[in-house]
Design a protein around this motif. Structure first.
Motif, PDB file in Angstrom:
ATOM      1  N   ALA A 184     -19.872 -20.526 -32.124  1.00  0.00           N
ATOM      2  CA  ALA A 184     -20.182 -19.139 -32.479  1.00  0.00           C
ATOM      3  C   ALA A 184     -21.690 -18.935 -32.433  1.00  0.00           C
ATOM      4  O   ALA A 184     -22.457 -19.753 -32.933  1.00  0.00           O
ATOM      5  CB  ALA A 184     -19.661 -18.829 -33.874  1.00  0.00           C
ATOM      6  N   GLY A 185     -22.119 -17.852 -31.805  1.00  0.00           N
ATOM      7  CA  GLY A 185     -23.535 -17.553 -31.704  1.00  0.00           C
ATOM      8  C   GLY A 185     -24.244 -18.276 -30.570  1.00  0.00           C
ATOM      9  O   GLY A 185     -25.465 -18.115 -30.397  1.00  0.00           O
ATOM     10  N   GLN A 186     -23.518 -19.057 -29.793  1.00  0.00           N
ATOM     11  CA  GLN A 186     -24.090 -19.786 -28.657  1.00  0.00           C
ATOM     12  C   GLN A 186     -24.616 -18.792 -27.622  1.00  0.00           C
ATOM     13  O   GLN A 186     -23.921 -17.855 -27.223  1.00  0.00           O
ATOM     14  CB  GLN A 186     -22.992 -20.654 -28.053  1.00  0.00           C
ATOM     15  CG  GLN A 186     -23.405 -21.607 -26.974  1.00  0.00           C
ATOM     16  CD  GLN A 186     -22.226 -22.502 -26.569  1.00  0.00           C
ATOM     17  OE1 GLN A 186     -21.064 -22.144 -26.798  1.00  0.00           O
ATOM     18  NE2 GLN A 186     -22.514 -23.644 -26.024  1.00  0.00           N
ATOM     19  N   SER A 187     -25.850 -18.956 -27.187  1.00  0.00           N
ATOM     20  CA  SER A 187     -26.446 -18.037 -26.226  1.00  0.00           C
ATOM     21  C   SER A 187     -25.929 -18.322 -24.820  1.00  0.00           C
ATOM     22  O   SER A 187     -26.025 -19.443 -24.321  1.00  0.00           O
ATOM     23  CB  SER A 187     -27.969 -18.146 -26.258  1.00  0.00           C
ATOM     24  OG  SER A 187     -28.539 -17.254 -25.314  1.00  0.00           O
ATOM     25  N   VAL A 188     -25.385 -17.292 -24.196  1.00  0.00           N
ATOM     26  CA  VAL A 188     -24.853 -17.411 -22.843  1.00  0.00           C
ATOM     27  C   VAL A 188     -25.879 -16.931 -21.820  1.00  0.00           C
ATOM     28  O   VAL A 188     -26.024 -17.508 -20.747  1.00  0.00           O
ATOM     29  CB  VAL A 188     -23.547 -16.600 -22.709  1.00  0.00           C
ATOM     30  CG1 VAL A 188     -23.066 -16.552 -21.273  1.00  0.00           C
ATOM     31  CG2 VAL A 188     -22.470 -17.183 -23.620  1.00  0.00           C
ATOM     32  N   GLY A 189     -26.591 -15.868 -22.147  1.00  0.00           N
ATOM     33  CA  GLY A 189     -27.556 -15.296 -21.210  1.00  0.00           C
ATOM     34  C   GLY A 189     -27.952 -13.895 -21.624  1.00  0.00           C
ATOM     35  O   GLY A 189     -28.376 -13.677 -22.753  1.00  0.00           O
ATOM     36  N   THR A 190     -27.766 -12.924 -20.728  1.00  0.00           N
ATOM     37  CA  THR A 190     -28.114 -11.533 -21.013  1.00  0.00           C
ATOM     38  C   THR A 190     -26.996 -10.611 -20.530  1.00  0.00           C
ATOM     39  O   THR A 190     -26.092 -11.028 -19.794  1.00  0.00           O
ATOM     40  CB  THR A 190     -29.439 -11.131 -20.329  1.00  0.00           C
ATOM     41  OG1 THR A 190     -29.296 -11.300 -18.904  1.00  0.00           O
ATOM     42  CG2 THR A 190     -30.600 -11.966 -20.841  1.00  0.00           C
ATOM     43  N   PHE A 191     -27.100  -9.343 -20.929  1.00  0.00           N
ATOM     44  CA  PHE A 191     -26.067  -8.365 -20.586  1.00  0.00           C
ATOM     45  C   PHE A 191     -26.724  -7.056 -20.176  1.00  0.00           C
ATOM     46  O   PHE A 191     -27.674  -6.599 -20.823  1.00  0.00           O
ATOM     47  CB  PHE A 191     -25.155  -8.133 -21.800  1.00  0.00           C
ATOM     48  CG  PHE A 191     -24.056  -7.130 -21.582  1.00  0.00           C
ATOM     49  CD1 PHE A 191     -23.012  -7.404 -20.709  1.00  0.00           C
ATOM     50  CD2 PHE A 191     -24.044  -5.932 -22.276  1.00  0.00           C
ATOM     51  CE1 PHE A 191     -21.992  -6.499 -20.516  1.00  0.00           C
ATOM     52  CE2 PHE A 191     -23.012  -5.010 -22.100  1.00  0.00           C
ATOM     53  CZ  PHE A 191     -21.980  -5.291 -21.213  1.00  0.00           C
ATOM     54  N   ALA A 192     -26.222  -6.461 -19.100  1.00  0.00           N
ATOM     55  CA  ALA A 192     -26.715  -5.159 -18.638  1.00  0.00           C
ATOM     56  C   ALA A 192     -25.539  -4.275 -18.256  1.00  0.00           C
ATOM     57  O   ALA A 192     -24.580  -4.746 -17.629  1.00  0.00           O
ATOM     58  CB  ALA A 192     -27.654  -5.338 -17.450  1.00  0.00           C
ATOM     59  N   LEU A 193     -25.608  -3.018 -18.645  1.00  0.00           N
ATOM     60  CA  LEU A 193     -24.505  -2.077 -18.392  1.00  0.00           C
ATOM     61  C   LEU A 193     -25.041  -0.778 -17.850  1.00  0.00           C
ATOM     62  O   LEU A 193     -26.042  -0.242 -18.341  1.00  0.00           O
ATOM     63  CB  LEU A 193     -23.739  -1.834 -19.697  1.00  0.00           C
ATOM     64  CG  LEU A 193     -22.629  -0.777 -19.664  1.00  0.00           C
ATOM     65  CD1 LEU A 193     -21.436  -1.278 -18.851  1.00  0.00           C
ATOM     66  CD2 LEU A 193     -22.189  -0.414 -21.072  1.00  0.00           C
ATOM     67  N   THR A 194     -24.375  -0.260 -16.816  1.00  0.00           N
ATOM     68  CA  THR A 194     -24.630   1.085 -16.299  1.00  0.00           C
ATOM     69  C   THR A 194     -23.317   1.837 -16.376  1.00  0.00           C
ATOM     70  O   THR A 194     -22.277   1.356 -15.903  1.00  0.00           O
ATOM     71  CB  THR A 194     -25.117   1.042 -14.836  1.00  0.00           C
ATOM     72  OG1 THR A 194     -26.304   0.248 -14.763  1.00  0.00           O
ATOM     73  CG2 THR A 194     -25.417   2.434 -14.319  1.00  0.00           C
ATOM     74  N   PHE A 195     -23.347   3.027 -16.983  1.00  0.00           N
ATOM     75  CA  PHE A 195     -22.100   3.757 -17.240  1.00  0.00           C
ATOM     76  C   PHE A 195     -22.295   5.249 -17.016  1.00  0.00           C
ATOM     77  O   PHE A 195     -23.224   5.855 -17.536  1.00  0.00           O
ATOM     78  CB  PHE A 195     -21.634   3.519 -18.688  1.00  0.00           C
ATOM     79  CG  PHE A 195     -20.384   4.250 -19.065  1.00  0.00           C
ATOM     80  CD1 PHE A 195     -19.141   3.850 -18.590  1.00  0.00           C
ATOM     81  CD2 PHE A 195     -20.444   5.365 -19.892  1.00  0.00           C
ATOM     82  CE1 PHE A 195     -17.986   4.522 -18.937  1.00  0.00           C
ATOM     83  CE2 PHE A 195     -19.289   6.050 -20.251  1.00  0.00           C
ATOM     84  CZ  PHE A 195     -18.057   5.636 -19.777  1.00  0.00           C
ATOM     85  N   THR A 196     -21.387   5.824 -16.213  1.00  0.00           N
ATOM     86  CA  THR A 196     -21.363   7.259 -16.000  1.00  0.00           C
ATOM     87  C   THR A 196     -20.004   7.786 -16.442  1.00  0.00           C
ATOM     88  O   THR A 196     -18.963   7.360 -15.912  1.00  0.00           O
ATOM     89  CB  THR A 196     -21.592   7.617 -14.519  1.00  0.00           C
ATOM     90  OG1 THR A 196     -22.846   7.093 -14.103  1.00  0.00           O
ATOM     91  CG2 THR A 196     -21.593   9.140 -14.325  1.00  0.00           C
TER      92      THR A 196
END
Length: 199
Positions: A184-196
């Motif tokens: 739990a809480g292990q860092s995987v990387g990053t997240f980016a979202l684009t939403f329309t």
């Protein structure tokens, strides 16, 4: 009724039906078509996480319609298309459906877990997936760290500096894959979202 009157009545009925049908078609043709929500979610798995999972025999494979790419400096980026949903990112409410899936394999034990019906809950700030063969979603990832939310016209964006493994996801994967790698809480990387938003 004479033949002439019968013909006139039949002709009148046909004209009425034709006009009615044409009017209905015109209404149907001019009615505004609904447009689905669009965009994409990008999960970037850092090189640190990739090395750790490789040492523990863990392989994660994106499934169609997700599209992976690799960079030796930044790691693996997987793009999941937005397939539906309604959300206001700056208001922290709504839900976004994502296409594709994830297959987790432990090459040391031969165990695997597959997730479909990926989903980002803006309310709880969590990414979940439904295990194949199951019905209840499992929370897998939590966007964390610095969150940058933006809007340009109808396009909403979200970028987070960290993406962490959720406690429920870690427990499920450890149990299913017969490993103790996931935390739990292990860092995987990053997240980016684009939403329309669709209409």
């Amino acid at each position: 009724m004479s033949r002439t009157r019968a013909r006139l009545a039949a002709t009148g009925t046909a004209v009425v039906l034709a006009v009615t049908g044409m009017s209905g078609a015109a209404v149907a043709d001019t009615a505004p078509a609904s447009t689905p929500s669009t965009g994409s979610a990008v999960v970037n798995s850092s090189t640190t996480f990739l090395k750790d999972q490789a040492l523990n025999g863990i392989v994660v494979i994106p499934l169609p319609t997700a599209a992976p790419s690799y960079d030796s400096t930044t790691g693996i980026s997987t793009t999941f298309p937005v397939t539906g949903g309604s959300a206001n990112l700056s208001g922290y409410y709504g839900d976004i459906d994502l296409g594709g899936g994830l297959l987790f394999i432990n090459v040391f034990t031969g165990k695997s877990a597959t997730f479909k019906q990926l989903h980002f809950s803006v309310d709880s700030w969590q990414i979940s997936g439904v295990p194949v063969g199951g019905t209840a979603p499992v929370v897998l990832l939590d966007p964390a760290g610095d969150s940058q939310i933006g809007r340009n016209g109808a396009v909403q964006t979200l970028n987070t500096s960290d993406l962490q493994l959720d406690a429920a996801g870690a427990e499920y994967l450890d149990s299913k894959l017969k490993t103790s790698f996931f935390k739990a809480g292990q860092s995987v990387g990053t997240f980016a979202l684009t939403f329309t938003q669709g209409s």
